[in-house]
Design a protein around this motif. Structure first.
Motif, PDB file in Angstrom:
ATOM      1  N   LEU A 131     -13.775-104.527  24.228  1.00 25.06           N
ATOM      2  CA  LEU A 131     -13.008-104.772  25.261  1.00 25.06           C
ATOM      3  C   LEU A 131     -13.937-105.160  26.430  1.00 25.06           C
ATOM      4  O   LEU A 131     -13.415-105.996  27.361  1.00 25.06           O
ATOM      5  N   ARG A 132     -14.876-104.315  26.727  1.00 27.58           N
ATOM      6  CA  ARG A 132     -15.813-104.765  27.875  1.00 27.58           C
ATOM      7  C   ARG A 132     -16.245-105.986  27.664  1.00 27.58           C
ATOM      8  O   ARG A 132     -16.581-106.755  28.519  1.00 27.58           O
ATOM      9  N   ALA A 133     -16.804-106.305  26.460  1.00 25.16           N
ATOM     10  CA  ALA A 133     -17.368-107.657  26.277  1.00 25.16           C
ATOM     11  C   ALA A 133     -16.606-108.743  26.749  1.00 25.16           C
ATOM     12  O   ALA A 133     -16.869-109.713  26.993  1.00 25.16           O
ATOM     13  N   LEU A 134     -15.162-108.421  26.434  1.00 33.96           N
ATOM     14  CA  LEU A 134     -14.113-109.501  26.434  1.00 33.96           C
ATOM     15  C   LEU A 134     -13.819-109.486  27.835  1.00 33.96           C
ATOM     16  O   LEU A 134     -12.770-110.296  28.166  1.00 33.96           O
ATOM     17  N   GLY A 135     -14.298-108.859  28.865  1.00 28.55           N
ATOM     18  CA  GLY A 135     -13.503-108.541  30.228  1.00 28.55           C
ATOM     19  C   GLY A 135     -12.237-108.157  30.346  1.00 28.55           C
ATOM     20  O   GLY A 135     -11.624-108.517  31.430  1.00 28.55           O
ATOM     21  N   ARG A 136     -11.762-107.111  29.456  1.00 25.95           N
ATOM     22  CA  ARG A 136     -10.476-106.904  29.437  1.00 25.95           C
ATOM     23  C   ARG A 136     -10.319-105.665  30.466  1.00 25.95           C
ATOM     24  O   ARG A 136     -11.468-105.073  30.591  1.00 25.95           O
ATOM     25  N   ALA A 137      -9.153-105.690  31.022  1.00 26.53           N
ATOM     26  CA  ALA A 137      -8.874-104.520  32.031  1.00 26.53           C
ATOM     27  C   ALA A 137      -8.502-103.087  31.597  1.00 26.53           C
ATOM     28  O   ALA A 137      -7.775-102.499  32.336  1.00 26.53           O
ATOM     29  N   MET A 163      -7.832-110.376  18.452  1.00 29.62           N
ATOM     30  CA  MET A 163      -8.773-111.060  17.980  1.00 29.62           C
ATOM     31  C   MET A 163      -9.809-110.777  17.153  1.00 29.62           C
ATOM     32  O   MET A 163     -10.176-109.577  16.995  1.00 29.62           O
ATOM     33  N   PHE A 164     -10.488-111.532  16.351  1.00 31.54           N
ATOM     34  CA  PHE A 164     -11.605-111.308  15.624  1.00 31.54           C
ATOM     35  C   PHE A 164     -12.795-112.373  16.043  1.00 31.54           C
ATOM     36  O   PHE A 164     -12.451-113.278  16.700  1.00 31.54           O
ATOM     37  N   ALA A 165     -13.747-112.131  15.092  1.00 32.94           N
ATOM     38  CA  ALA A 165     -15.398-112.822  15.461  1.00 32.94           C
ATOM     39  C   ALA A 165     -15.652-112.545  17.010  1.00 32.94           C
ATOM     40  O   ALA A 165     -15.830-113.478  17.876  1.00 32.94           O
ATOM     41  N   LEU A 166     -15.516-111.624  17.373  1.00 29.58           N
ATOM     42  CA  LEU A 166     -15.837-111.054  18.824  1.00 29.58           C
ATOM     43  C   LEU A 166     -17.194-110.937  18.984  1.00 29.58           C
ATOM     44  O   LEU A 166     -17.984-111.055  18.063  1.00 29.58           O
ATOM     45  N   PRO A 167     -17.627-110.917  20.395  1.00 30.67           N
ATOM     46  CA  PRO A 167     -19.273-110.773  20.338  1.00 30.67           C
ATOM     47  C   PRO A 167     -19.996-109.607  19.607  1.00 30.67           C
ATOM     48  O   PRO A 167     -19.511-108.483  19.740  1.00 30.67           O
ATOM     49  N   GLN A 168     -20.693-110.144  18.884  1.00 33.04           N
ATOM     50  CA  GLN A 168     -21.602-109.267  18.110  1.00 33.04           C
ATOM     51  C   GLN A 168     -20.841-108.311  16.991  1.00 33.04           C
ATOM     52  O   GLN A 168     -21.227-107.188  16.851  1.00 33.04           O
ATOM     53  N   GLN A 169     -19.503-108.854  16.616  1.00 32.22           N
ATOM     54  CA  GLN A 169     -18.640-107.943  15.759  1.00 32.22           C
ATOM     55  C   GLN A 169     -19.081-108.185  14.170  1.00 32.22           C
ATOM     56  O   GLN A 169     -19.401-109.531  13.797  1.00 32.22           O
ATOM     57  N   SER A 170     -19.150-106.986  13.725  1.00 33.71           N
ATOM     58  CA  SER A 170     -19.181-106.996  12.105  1.00 33.71           C
ATOM     59  C   SER A 170     -18.086-107.130  11.344  1.00 33.71           C
ATOM     60  O   SER A 170     -17.062-106.975  11.961  1.00 33.71           O
ATOM     61  N   VAL A 171     -18.185-107.398  10.037  1.00 31.30           N
ATOM     62  CA  VAL A 171     -16.967-107.327   9.295  1.00 31.30           C
ATOM     63  C   VAL A 171     -16.352-106.137   9.347  1.00 31.30           C
ATOM     64  O   VAL A 171     -14.866-105.723   9.658  1.00 31.30           O
ATOM     65  N   ALA A 172     -17.030-104.873   9.255  1.00 28.59           N
ATOM     66  CA  ALA A 172     -16.433-103.587   9.496  1.00 28.59           C
ATOM     67  C   ALA A 172     -15.898-103.184  10.662  1.00 28.59           C
ATOM     68  O   ALA A 172     -14.703-102.619  10.801  1.00 28.59           O
ATOM     69  N   GLN A 173     -16.423-103.542  11.688  1.00 26.00           N
ATOM     70  CA  GLN A 173     -15.773-103.415  13.200  1.00 26.00           C
ATOM     71  C   GLN A 173     -14.408-104.440  13.387  1.00 26.00           C
ATOM     72  O   GLN A 173     -13.462-103.618  13.828  1.00 26.00           O
ATOM     73  N   ALA A 174     -14.379-105.585  12.893  1.00 23.70           N
ATOM     74  CA  ALA A 174     -13.273-106.236  12.718  1.00 23.70           C
ATOM     75  C   ALA A 174     -12.082-105.599  11.767  1.00 23.70           C
ATOM     76  O   ALA A 174     -10.819-105.662  12.272  1.00 23.70           O
ATOM     77  N   LEU A 175     -12.434-105.168  10.701  1.00 23.37           N
ATOM     78  CA  LEU A 175     -11.627-104.397   9.634  1.00 23.37           C
ATOM     79  C   LEU A 175     -10.774-103.174  10.353  1.00 23.37           C
ATOM     80  O   LEU A 175      -9.951-102.694  10.512  1.00 23.37           O
TER      81      LEU A 175
END
Length: 378
Positions: A131-137, A163-175
């Motif tokens: 969320l920080r990497a995405l600049g979310r509030a 969303m998926f394929a976020l900055p430095q996101q792994s498969v495990a993190q997306a799942l």
């Protein structure tokens, strides 16, 4: 044939501008001019009414920006005025977008009392670092609280945006994000890949995103998890527990229906009684929108209609009846016959005399499929 009609209302203000966002949103620097903006929405509606008089609005979608920043009183006034000027179908789906940082249980209850019967919550991720990497509030706890508030006030119909394929996101993190969302048993999920859009900060300063192979691995694993959890994909990035829970408003877009659009930067599509397809777009700046301006309707050229129709219809996993092409463009199916045969030969369209339906491979290669319907190809 009268096409289905929807209504979109754009409220463009946000607490802050996310670096990936290419929507028409503007950071709040002073109090939102709710009354002036609401009056302008209704003034704009008056200019469109002659084109849709007598038609019934089947869905309403209030997007942004962050529409939940509006007060309950302002939202109630807008919806009441809309009902006074338009035939809104009994039981119409009325969706409001909301972000967790502006979630408030009393406001959610007030929106529901005003007539909103579906929420779309912009969660994006449950991981604080993402969320920080995405600049979310908002953070993870606010995301969870927003969902619980929506459920507590009785929103049986709601969507979670992830969303998926976020900055430095792994498969495990997306799942892990998906599994957390599934804990709340949302009726509807929008799960889509983060892409770098022009005119965004991320486009100018790209973060470290998963490469194409990793993004595909995430997508495949996530789709498998959603399927195992009872969610049916009915569009490239839209999933519902059952057909009745699909987003009726977005379906109307994808099925090339008509829609009025009000507000700064909003763009609409109206088919006239004579069958002419008209489009228009409003000024993007809220300040410019609040000034008097003339709506400029542009007729879509007949040679552009095949691509416009397919851009929407071929996103749907079930496609649309071939008969709709003629009904909603005024063109004969024979005009796209060569392109259809080419798409079928490549394995991108299912062979059918009655349905325009992409194959799984066609959805995977959608951009290539759509190229077959460019004006110089049909």
């Amino acid at each position: 044939m009268t096409l289905p009609l929807s209504l979109y209302i754009h409220l463009p203000w946000c607490v802050q501008k996310c670096p990936y966002c290419d929507f028409n949103s503007h950071r709040i620097t002073e109090p939102i001019p709710e009354q002036a903006y609401s009056q302008q929405l209704l003034a704009e509606l008056q200019t469109h009414l002659p084109l849709v008089w007598g038609r019934t609005v089947q869905t309403v979608f209030i997007g942004g920006g962050t529409p939940s920043l509006f007060s309950v009183e302002a939202m109630d006034a807008v919806l009441s005025q809309l009902r006074a000027h338009l035939f809104i179908q009994a039981g119409a789906e009325i969706t409001l977008e909301a972000n967790p940082n502006s979630a408030d249980q009393a406001k959610f209850a007030g929106f529901k009392q005003a007539g909103v019967n579906r929420l779309s919550l912009g969660i994006q991720s449950f991981a604080d670092d993402k969320l920080r990497a995405l600049g979310r509030a908002h953070d993870n706890q606010q995301a969870i609280a927003a969902i619980e508030m929506a459920q507590a006030v009785g929103f049986d119909s709601f969507n979670l945006d992830l969303m998926f394929a976020l900055p430095q996101q792994s498969v495990a993190q997306a799942l892990a994000d998906l599994r957390k969302a599934l804990e709340f048993q949302p009726p509807h999920l929008s799960w889509y890949q983060l892409t770098l859009e022009p005119n965004t900060l991320f486009y100018q300063q790209p973060p470290a995103l998963p490469d194409e192979d990793l993004a595909w691995e995430i997508q495949s694993a996530g789709q498998a998890l959603l399927g195992q959890s009872g969610y049916q994909a009915y569009e490239i990035s839209a999933y519902a527990r059952q057909p009745a829970l699909r987003c009726r408003h977005n379906l109307n877009y994808w099925q090339f229906g008509d829609y009025l659009a009000l507000g700064a930067g909003a763009h609409g599509k109206i088919t006239t009684a004579e069958g002419q397809v008209l489009r228009y777009q409003n000024p993007r700046s809220p300040q410019a929108y609040l000034l008097k301006y003339r709506v400029d309707y542009q007729a879509v050229a007949s040679q552009d209609l095949p691509l416009e129709f397919m851009l929407n219809a071929l996103r749907l996993t079930d496609g649309v009846p071939l008969a709709w092409f003629a009904q909603r463009t005024g063109l004969k199916p024979a005009q796209i016959q060569t392109s259809l045969l080419q798409a079928q030969a490549k394995g991108w369209l299912k062979p059918s005399q009655s349905q325009l339906c992409p194959t799984a491979q066609g959805l995977q290669f959608l951009n290539e499929l759509l190229l077959l319907f460019l004006p110089d190809q049909v």
